[in-house]
Design a protein around this motif. Structure first.
Motif, short mmCIF file in Angstrom:
data_model
loop_
_atom_site.label_atom_id
_atom_site.label_comp_id
_atom_site.label_asym_id
_atom_site.label_seq_id
_atom_site.Cartn_x
_atom_site.Cartn_y
_atom_site.Cartn_z
N GLY A 79 0.81 -1.21 0.00
CA GLY A 79 0.00 0.00 0.00
C GLY A 79 0.84 1.26 0.00
N LEU A 80 1.90 1.28 0.79
CA LEU A 80 2.78 2.46 0.83
C LEU A 80 3.51 2.64 -0.50
CD1 LEU A 80 4.30 2.38 4.43
CD2 LEU A 80 2.49 3.87 3.53
N ARG A 81 3.86 1.54 -1.17
CA ARG A 81 4.48 1.67 -2.49
C ARG A 81 3.51 2.31 -3.48
NH1 ARG A 81 6.83 -3.48 -1.18
NH2 ARG A 81 5.15 -4.57 -2.29
N ASP A 82 2.26 1.91 -3.42
CA ASP A 82 1.25 2.49 -4.32
C ASP A 82 1.04 3.97 -4.02
OD1 ASP A 82 0.85 0.10 -5.64
OD2 ASP A 82 -0.87 -0.50 -4.42
N LEU A 83 0.99 4.32 -2.76
CA LEU A 83 0.81 5.72 -2.39
C LEU A 83 2.02 6.56 -2.79
CD1 LEU A 83 -0.85 5.27 1.12
CD2 LEU A 83 -1.96 6.17 -0.94
N GLU A 84 3.20 6.00 -2.61
CA GLU A 84 4.42 6.71 -3.00
C GLU A 84 4.45 6.95 -4.51
OE1 GLU A 84 8.88 6.75 -1.21
OE2 GLU A 84 7.99 4.80 -1.62
N TYR A 85 3.93 6.01 -5.27
CA TYR A 85 3.83 6.18 -6.72
C TYR A 85 2.94 7.37 -7.06
CZ TYR A 85 2.05 5.47 -11.45
OH TYR A 85 1.66 5.67 -12.75
N ILE A 86 1.79 7.48 -6.40
CA ILE A 86 0.89 8.60 -6.64
C ILE A 86 1.55 9.92 -6.28
CG2 ILE A 86 -1.28 9.68 -5.89
CD1 ILE A 86 -1.64 7.35 -7.84
N LYS A 87 2.26 9.93 -5.17
CA LYS A 87 2.93 11.16 -4.73
C LYS A 87 3.99 11.60 -5.73
CE LYS A 87 4.85 13.16 -0.53
NZ LYS A 87 5.13 12.91 0.91
N SER A 88 4.78 10.67 -6.23
CA SER A 88 5.85 11.03 -7.16
C SER A 88 5.31 11.35 -8.54
CB SER A 88 6.87 9.89 -7.25
OG SER A 88 6.26 8.70 -7.74
N THR A 89 4.23 10.71 -8.94
CA THR A 89 3.66 10.94 -10.28
C THR A 89 2.91 12.26 -10.37
OG1 THR A 89 3.44 8.55 -10.64
CG2 THR A 89 2.11 10.00 -12.05
N PHE A 90 2.12 12.56 -9.34
CA PHE A 90 1.24 13.74 -9.41
C PHE A 90 1.69 14.89 -8.51
CE2 PHE A 90 -1.43 10.13 -10.63
CZ PHE A 90 -2.01 10.60 -11.80
N GLY A 91 2.68 14.65 -7.67
CA GLY A 91 3.19 15.71 -6.81
C GLY A 91 2.20 16.16 -5.74
N VAL A 92 1.38 15.25 -5.25
CA VAL A 92 0.36 15.60 -4.27
C VAL A 92 0.75 15.10 -2.88
CG1 VAL A 92 -1.54 15.62 -5.93
CG2 VAL A 92 -0.93 13.47 -4.81
N LEU A 94 -0.18 13.29 0.71
CA LEU A 94 -0.96 12.07 0.94
C LEU A 94 -1.52 12.02 2.35
CD1 LEU A 94 1.61 9.50 -0.51
CD2 LEU A 94 -0.37 10.43 -1.72
N LEU A 95 -2.65 11.32 2.47
CA LEU A 95 -3.25 10.98 3.76
C LEU A 95 -3.62 9.51 3.75
CD1 LEU A 95 -5.95 12.84 5.82
CD2 LEU A 95 -6.39 10.50 5.06
N THR A 96 -3.33 8.82 4.85
CA THR A 96 -3.80 7.45 4.99
C THR A 96 -3.99 7.13 6.46
OG1 THR A 96 -3.51 5.20 4.12
CG2 THR A 96 -1.61 6.18 5.19
N ALA A 108 4.73 7.46 8.23
CA ALA A 108 5.14 8.86 8.26
C ALA A 108 6.28 9.16 7.30
CB ALA A 108 5.55 9.24 9.68
N GLN A 109 7.02 8.14 6.87
CA GLN A 109 8.08 8.36 5.89
C GLN A 109 7.53 8.61 4.48
OE1 GLN A 109 11.07 5.26 6.09
NE2 GLN A 109 11.02 5.24 8.33
N VAL A 110 6.25 8.30 4.28
CA VAL A 110 5.66 8.42 2.94
C VAL A 110 4.56 9.47 2.90
CG1 VAL A 110 4.39 7.18 1.13
CG2 VAL A 110 6.21 6.02 2.40
N VAL A 111 3.67 9.45 3.90
CA VAL A 111 2.49 10.32 3.83
C VAL A 111 2.71 11.60 4.62
CG1 VAL A 111 1.05 8.26 3.61
CG2 VAL A 111 1.23 9.42 5.82
N ASP A 112 1.87 12.58 4.33
CA ASP A 112 1.98 13.90 4.94
C ASP A 112 1.00 14.11 6.09
OD1 ASP A 112 3.76 15.39 2.73
OD2 ASP A 112 2.31 14.09 1.74
N ILE A 113 -0.12 13.38 6.04
CA ILE A 113 -1.12 13.47 7.10
C ILE A 113 -1.45 12.06 7.57
CG2 ILE A 113 -3.41 14.28 7.76
CD1 ILE A 113 -3.32 16.28 5.49
#
Length: 283
Positions: A79-92, A94-96, A108-113
């Motif tokens: 799940g964190l790999r998928d979220l990291e992909y979204i962050k790097s692709t779209f520059g947004v 993340l919350l989870t 916390a190493q991947v998401v912002d909230i």
């Protein structure tokens, strides 16, 4: 109407007072990387068009399910790999959700909230662990809590040295299998200078009641308009291209095709409310 003080937020923006609301939106649970991208792109586009911050949301694990057979998601690592992909692709940002203290540092190493689910909102160790990461902490107000009961939760965060906190309203238990959203909650939290997020989709949920929870997604626009009129800092929505086939919260996720238009309408209302200093401020 009370408006909270301005404060810095993600990506060099501000929330509070007369600032526009920001949007937290995405599918309830990670079903596939393709789904995440399919939802993120149009939601980011409408927020960029309006000039408001957008935070992508999805869960790697839905640990609180009605049935043992319900799909929960891909788990922490995938799940964190998928979220990291979204962050790097779209520059947004993340919350989870996090459900246990031993998940906090990895997430916390991947998401912002870091989001604390409603049923865990009073779990002191989890709240404190999230606060100590210096990430933003979004606490879903438990369905069993009065708005004022969120003040001690915020005190737990602040005692850990963090001022990065949000409280999300998602309705209160009303008898069996029903939630009611009380707009007074927004004012009570604002008087304590707590930034408030409105969960426009979970507030339409009909929890429990069998093998899976139900919901009334047709009320999502109504819930959102009511909250925006109260002067919220953020809007939370779970959106899906085909909600009826979603792995989780199929009855209350909002259709992706209709979400951008709803955001635009709510933004116009938000501007009117906040630029007037709160239409009900001197009522």
């Amino acid at each position: 109407m009370t408006l909270v003080n301005r404060r810095p937020f993600l990506q060099k923006t501000e929330i509070g007072a007369d600032r526009p609301f920001f949007v937290i939106a995405g599918p309830c649970v990670i079903e596939s990387r393709d789904l995440l991208a399919r939802v993120c792109e149009p939601m980011l586009a409408v927020c960029q068009k309006l000039g408001i911050p957008y935070v992508f949301k999805s869960s790697f694990d839905k640990a609180n399910r009605s049935s043992i057979g319900s799909r929960r998601g891909p788990g922490l690592e995938e799940g964190l790999r998928d979220l990291e992909y979204i962050k790097s692709t779209f520059g947004v940002p993340l919350l989870t959700d996090v459900h246990a203290v031993d998940q906090v540092q990895s997430v916390a190493q991947v998401v912002d909230i870091l989001q604390i689910p409603a049923f865990l909102s009073r779990q002191t160790d989890l709240v404190v662990a999230c606060a100590r990461t210096n990430a933003w902490v979004n606490v879903k107000k438990g369905q069993f809590l009065a708005p004022a009961d969120c003040v001690p939760i915020v005190e737990k965060i602040r005692s850990s040295g963090s001022e990065r906190y949000l409280i999300t309203e998602r309705g209160a238990t009303f008898g069996y299998n029903n939630l009611v959203f009380d707009p007074r909650s927004m004012e009570i939290l604002h008087r304590a200078d707590i930034p408030v997020i409105m969960d426009a989709t979970h507030s339409t949920q009909l929890p429990g009641g069998g093998a899976e929870s139900g919901g009334n997604r047709e009320y999502v626009p109504l819930m959102a308009r009511t909250a925006v009129a109260a002067g919220i800092e953020g809007l939370f929505m779970e959106v899906h291209p085909d909600p009826d086939k979603a792995w989780s919260d199929a009855s209350n996720q909002y259709p992706l095709a209709r979400a951008p238009e709803l955001i635009e309408r709510l933004f116009a209302l938000d501007q009117m409310i906040k630029q007037s200093g709160g239409l009900l401020a001197n009522y």
